[in-house]
Design a protein around this motif. Structure first.
Motif, PDB file in Angstrom:
ATOM      1  N   ARG A  54     -13.523 -15.520  14.504  1.00  0.00           N
ATOM      2  CA  ARG A  54     -14.072 -16.267  15.640  1.00  0.00           C
ATOM      3  C   ARG A  54     -14.769 -17.529  15.135  1.00  0.00           C
ATOM      4  O   ARG A  54     -15.839 -17.436  14.524  1.00  0.00           O
ATOM      5  N   PRO A  55     -14.201 -18.705  15.395  1.00  0.00           N
ATOM      6  CA  PRO A  55     -14.896 -19.935  15.018  1.00  0.00           C
ATOM      7  C   PRO A  55     -16.041 -20.205  15.987  1.00  0.00           C
ATOM      8  O   PRO A  55     -16.026 -19.739  17.130  1.00  0.00           O
ATOM      9  N   PRO A  56     -17.067 -20.924  15.580  1.00  0.00           N
ATOM     10  CA  PRO A  56     -18.154 -21.273  16.500  1.00  0.00           C
ATOM     11  C   PRO A  56     -17.638 -22.088  17.679  1.00  0.00           C
ATOM     12  O   PRO A  56     -16.698 -22.875  17.546  1.00  0.00           O
ATOM     13  N   SER A  57     -18.262 -21.886  18.829  1.00  0.00           N
ATOM     14  CA  SER A  57     -17.895 -22.677  20.008  1.00  0.00           C
ATOM     15  C   SER A  57     -18.453 -24.092  19.878  1.00  0.00           C
ATOM     16  O   SER A  57     -19.281 -24.387  19.010  1.00  0.00           O
ATOM     17  N   LEU A  58     -18.013 -24.983  20.763  1.00  0.00           N
ATOM     18  CA  LEU A  58     -18.496 -26.365  20.733  1.00  0.00           C
ATOM     19  C   LEU A  58     -20.006 -26.418  20.933  1.00  0.00           C
ATOM     20  O   LEU A  58     -20.711 -27.214  20.291  1.00  0.00           O
ATOM     21  N   CYS A  59     -20.531 -25.590  21.826  1.00  0.00           N
ATOM     22  CA  CYS A  59     -21.972 -25.571  22.061  1.00  0.00           C
ATOM     23  C   CYS A  59     -22.719 -25.042  20.841  1.00  0.00           C
ATOM     24  O   CYS A  59     -23.784 -25.548  20.488  1.00  0.00           O
ATOM     25  N   GLU A  60     -22.159 -24.012  20.194  1.00  0.00           N
ATOM     26  CA  GLU A  60     -22.819 -23.450  19.018  1.00  0.00           C
ATOM     27  C   GLU A  60     -22.866 -24.436  17.856  1.00  0.00           C
ATOM     28  O   GLU A  60     -23.689 -24.297  16.952  1.00  0.00           O
ATOM     29  N   LEU A  61     -22.001 -25.445  17.879  1.00  0.00           N
ATOM     30  CA  LEU A  61     -21.994 -26.464  16.835  1.00  0.00           C
ATOM     31  C   LEU A  61     -22.799 -27.706  17.218  1.00  0.00           C
ATOM     32  O   LEU A  61     -23.022 -28.575  16.374  1.00  0.00           O
ATOM     33  N   LEU A 106     -21.905 -13.273  10.890  1.00  0.00           N
ATOM     34  CA  LEU A 106     -22.117 -13.035  12.315  1.00  0.00           C
ATOM     35  C   LEU A 106     -22.998 -14.140  12.893  1.00  0.00           C
ATOM     36  O   LEU A 106     -24.046 -14.481  12.338  1.00  0.00           O
ATOM     37  N   ILE A 107     -22.580 -14.732  14.009  1.00  0.00           N
ATOM     38  CA  ILE A 107     -23.313 -15.821  14.647  1.00  0.00           C
ATOM     39  C   ILE A 107     -24.363 -15.227  15.592  1.00  0.00           C
ATOM     40  O   ILE A 107     -24.021 -14.471  16.504  1.00  0.00           O
ATOM     41  N   GLN A 108     -25.640 -15.561  15.352  1.00  0.00           N
ATOM     42  CA  GLN A 108     -26.729 -14.974  16.124  1.00  0.00           C
ATOM     43  C   GLN A 108     -27.878 -15.973  16.227  1.00  0.00           C
ATOM     44  O   GLN A 108     -28.091 -16.794  15.345  1.00  0.00           O
ATOM     45  N   TRP A 109     -28.640 -15.900  17.316  1.00  0.00           N
ATOM     46  CA  TRP A 109     -29.776 -16.792  17.544  1.00  0.00           C
ATOM     47  C   TRP A 109     -30.901 -16.485  16.557  1.00  0.00           C
ATOM     48  O   TRP A 109     -31.232 -15.334  16.306  1.00  0.00           O
ATOM     49  N   GLY A 118     -35.687 -23.083  17.094  1.00  0.00           N
ATOM     50  CA  GLY A 118     -34.609 -22.111  17.186  1.00  0.00           C
ATOM     51  C   GLY A 118     -33.239 -22.744  17.297  1.00  0.00           C
ATOM     52  O   GLY A 118     -33.069 -23.827  17.856  1.00  0.00           O
ATOM     53  N   ASN A 119     -32.267 -22.083  16.723  1.00  0.00           N
ATOM     54  CA  ASN A 119     -30.854 -22.401  16.932  1.00  0.00           C
ATOM     55  C   ASN A 119     -30.034 -21.218  16.422  1.00  0.00           C
ATOM     56  O   ASN A 119     -30.584 -20.222  15.979  1.00  0.00           O
ATOM     57  N   VAL A 120     -28.721 -21.328  16.514  1.00  0.00           N
ATOM     58  CA  VAL A 120     -27.869 -20.240  16.061  1.00  0.00           C
ATOM     59  C   VAL A 120     -27.658 -20.346  14.551  1.00  0.00           C
ATOM     60  O   VAL A 120     -27.568 -21.444  14.005  1.00  0.00           O
ATOM     61  N   GLU A 121     -27.605 -19.200  13.900  1.00  0.00           N
ATOM     62  CA  GLU A 121     -27.418 -19.120  12.460  1.00  0.00           C
ATOM     63  C   GLU A 121     -26.394 -18.028  12.151  1.00  0.00           C
ATOM     64  O   GLU A 121     -26.042 -17.219  13.009  1.00  0.00           O
ATOM     65  N   ASN A 122     -25.934 -18.005  10.905  1.00  0.00           N
ATOM     66  CA  ASN A 122     -25.038 -16.941  10.434  1.00  0.00           C
ATOM     67  C   ASN A 122     -25.853 -15.840   9.785  1.00  0.00           C
ATOM     68  O   ASN A 122     -26.663 -16.088   8.899  1.00  0.00           O
ATOM     69  N   VAL A 123     -25.655 -14.605  10.266  1.00  0.00           N
ATOM     70  CA  VAL A 123     -26.138 -13.430   9.558  1.00  0.00           C
ATOM     71  C   VAL A 123     -25.011 -13.023   8.615  1.00  0.00           C
ATOM     72  O   VAL A 123     -23.913 -12.685   9.051  1.00  0.00           O
TER      73      VAL A 123
END
Length: 268
Positions: A54-61, A106-109, A118-123
């Protein structure tokens, strides 16, 4: 994808998919499904194993919506195995399945990132494993009753960004979840549906970045359909029938009682 049926008992499915992403290149994912029918015992044995990308979405980037342009794509290795059992001349069917999903990146807030905004990061590594079960009863052709329950035990394993190992539960993933459904054909052209959704507690972040508990909730939803003609169907749905006040994410209220109705028109 290719499906093989042999000896009238064994059913094998092999599949693969190639994703070509402009940011992350090509990724091949695959899946293997195997089922075995045991008619002497009215049983079906099932097992699946596969990978996901699963690649990151446009918003997640996008930093404008608290995304992270440095995110890596999320990948996972998933497997499950279980059985289904028919009883009372197939009027009752039950099943149980064990699953194990292991995630990388894993992509998580993360509320502590981005200077505390805050933003999304990779676990870097995480796991979700548990049991799914169901029981279905069809006493008559016009009535079906079904209940299912999922126990989902999740935790992070290792975060390469911080160099820390953790057993904290993954965010917004309830350990316990269940559904109860009734489908009833009042008339040949009229169907009704009752759904009771039960969701257990789960963890989230508050505005200060602290891990907090989001309480569980129970929702009751009803719906109905009337097939006027082969191509025209009237429908109505009442969600959250008892106007339950609840949160799926800490600090964000969900919809209360909601009614929806309309017509579906299809063309042959």
């Amino acid at each position: 994808e290719n499906q093989l049926d042999w000896f009238e008992r064994f059913h094998t499915t092999l599949g693969g998919r190639l994703d070509d992403n402009s940011l992350y290149g090509s990724h091949l994912t695959w899946r293997y499904n195997q089922s075995v029918e045991v008619p002497e015992l009215q049983q079906r044995l099932k097992a699946n194993v596969g990978t996901a990308f699963r690649p990151p979405s446009l918003c997640e980037l996008n930093k404008a919506c608290y995304g992270n342009p440095d995110l890596k794509p999320e990948t996972s290795l998933n497997w499950d195995a279980g059985l289904e059992q028919d009883l009372l001349d197939k009027a009752v069917t039950g099943g149980v399945l064990y699953f194990d999903n292991r995630f990388s990146n894993l992509i998580q807030w993360d509320p502590s990132a981005n200077g505390g905004l805050g933003n999304v990061e990779n676990v870097s590594s995480a796991v979700a494993r548990g049991i799914e079960s169901f029981l279905e009863w069809k006493p008559w052709d016009v009535l079906a009753v079904r209940a299912n329950y999922t126990f989902d035990q999740t935790h992070g394993l290792y975060n390469s960004a911080t160099g820390q190992q953790t057993n904290d539960a993954l965010l917004l993933r309830p350990k316990n979840k269940g559904n109860f459904d009734i489908d009833y054909h009042v008339l040949p052209d009229v169907t009704t549906h009752l759904n009771v959704l039960v969701v257990g507690n789960r963890s989230s972040f508050d505005v200060n970045g602290a891990v907090v508990n989001v309480p569980g909730y129970v929702l009751v939803n009803v719906s109905g359909n009337y097939e006027v003609t082969q191509n025209i169907t009237l429908f109505a749905r009442l969600d959250n029938l008892f106007n339950k006040q609840y949160q799926q994410v800490w600090g964000y209220g969900a919809l209360g009682f909601t009614g929806i109705g309309g017509v579906n028109v299809t063309y042959d």
